[in-house]
Design an enzyme around this catalytic site. Structure first.
Site, PDB file in Angstrom:
ATOM      1  CG  HIS A 179      -2.010   1.056   1.040  1.00 19.46           C
ATOM      2  ND1 HIS A 179      -1.777   2.376   1.351  1.00 19.46           N
ATOM      3  CD2 HIS A 179      -3.267   0.988   0.547  1.00 19.46           C
ATOM      4  CE1 HIS A 179      -2.869   3.078   1.064  1.00 19.46           C
ATOM      5  NE2 HIS A 179      -3.781   2.257   0.572  1.00 19.46           N
ATOM      6  CD  GLU A 209      -2.661   5.631  -0.952  1.00 20.12           C
ATOM      7  OE1 GLU A 209      -2.549   6.013   0.230  1.00 20.12           O
ATOM      8  OE2 GLU A 209      -3.715   5.209  -1.437  1.00 20.12           O
ATOM      9  CG  HIS A 241      -5.090   0.028  -3.423  1.00 18.43           C
ATOM     10  ND1 HIS A 241      -5.047   1.243  -4.063  1.00 18.43           N
ATOM     11  CD2 HIS A 241      -5.318   0.302  -2.119  1.00 18.43           C
ATOM     12  CE1 HIS A 241      -5.250   2.221  -3.175  1.00 18.43           C
ATOM     13  NE2 HIS A 241      -5.420   1.666  -1.989  1.00 18.43           N
TER      14      HIS A 241
END
Ligand code: CO
Length: 293
Positions: A179, A209, A241
């Site tokens: 992530h 991110e 995602h």
């Protein structure tokens, strides 16, 4: 009123707090002991992702028979989205308030996050607040996320390697999608890449991110003249995602970016919580918390 609050904080890498023990005593009358488990995940709005949560739920219940298991989800957006579809999910605060109301005295909160980032630290803070509250729990503890101790990084590396599709050849890359975050806990992704590459130099870890970015990873793949890459989520669920940012057909998906760079992509849509050996790491963290009760 005499109140004693004990806080034990075990700090590890990156000054992060991994496991917090909060105990409050002396609330006048003593309630009978009632233990409970609260599993806290980010959440996913995708029904395909539920397989991960179901697997965790099953393995936790098997490991701790007789201890009630409840769930909470930290993502606001996901809770609101699902509420519109008629599915009411609790936030951590809501779930803890209900447990308090239902007479639980000892609560083991297990973070189902991958790294100790913002969500995890908020969870620790909130658990602490519930432990301090007048009439609050006698004891509330928070278990490490997936990557707690160095040991966990080694186990996660081995498990993911075992689960790489068998048709992948040595010269093919495996690109894991983490992530990522602005939080210093982001350093875990680079740490994971180090562990993977000790075992297999063609395994890479990027993030959506944080850093490393997909551009960083693309550069590394091109330098090694990689022609084919297996894309795998490094997240507990293969949700939005994984399905869109990793394997989607949009121009900015990892699949599109790497394909455009001449690398053939094979997406694997399986979250890490679908692998039992990974779930057992969270279960082990929960066990280290429950032994304090
Ligand atoms: Co996200």
């Amino acid at each position: 009123m005499k109140r004693k609050i004990t806080i034990l904080v075990f700090s590890l890498i990156l000054t992060m707090t991994l496991c917090t023990v909060v105990a409050a005593e002396g609330h006048g009358h003593k309630q009978p002991m009632k233990k409970g488990i609260l599993l806290v995940a980010f959440g996913s709005s995708m029904s395909e992702a539920q397989v991960s949560f179901k697997n965790i739920d099953k393995r936790v219940k098997n490991a701790f028979p007789g201890v009630p298991v409840r769930w909470a989800y930290t993502s606001h957006i996901i809770r609101h989205k699902l509420a519109k579809e008629g599915k009411q999910l609790d936030s951590t605060e809501m779930a803890l308030a209900k447990m308090m109301d239902d007479g639980f005295t000892h609560v083991a909160v297990q973070s189902l996050h991958t790294i100790a980032g913002e969500e995890y630290h908020e969870l620790v803070q909130n658990a602490y607040a519930f432990g301090q509250m007048s009439g609050g729990f006698e004891r509330i503890l928070v278990g490490y996320p997936l990557l707690g101790k160095e040991d966990d990084l080694v186990k996660v590396t081995e498990t993911i390697i075992k689960n790489i599709p068998k048709d992948r050849k040595k010269e093919d890359a495996v690109v894991l999608m983490g992530h990522g975050t602005h939080h210093p806990g982001n350093a875990f992704y680079a740490a994971m890449m180090y562990h993977f590459q000790q075992k297999d130099p063609n395994i890479f870890v990027g993030t959506v991110e944080g850093a490393p970015t997909i551009d960083d990873i693309k550069g590394l793949l091109l330098k090694k003249k990689i022609k084919k890459a297996y894309l795998m989520p490094f997240m507990s669920v293969a949700g939005d995602h994984a399905r869109n940012d990793m394997a989607g057909d949009e121009d900015d998906s990892w699949k599109s970016i790497l394909t455009k760079a001449g690398i053939k992509c094979v997406p694997v849509l399986k979250g890490t919580a679908e692998y039992n050996d990974i779930v057992d790491i969270w279960v082990a963290h929960l066990k280290t918390v429950l032994v304090h009760f």
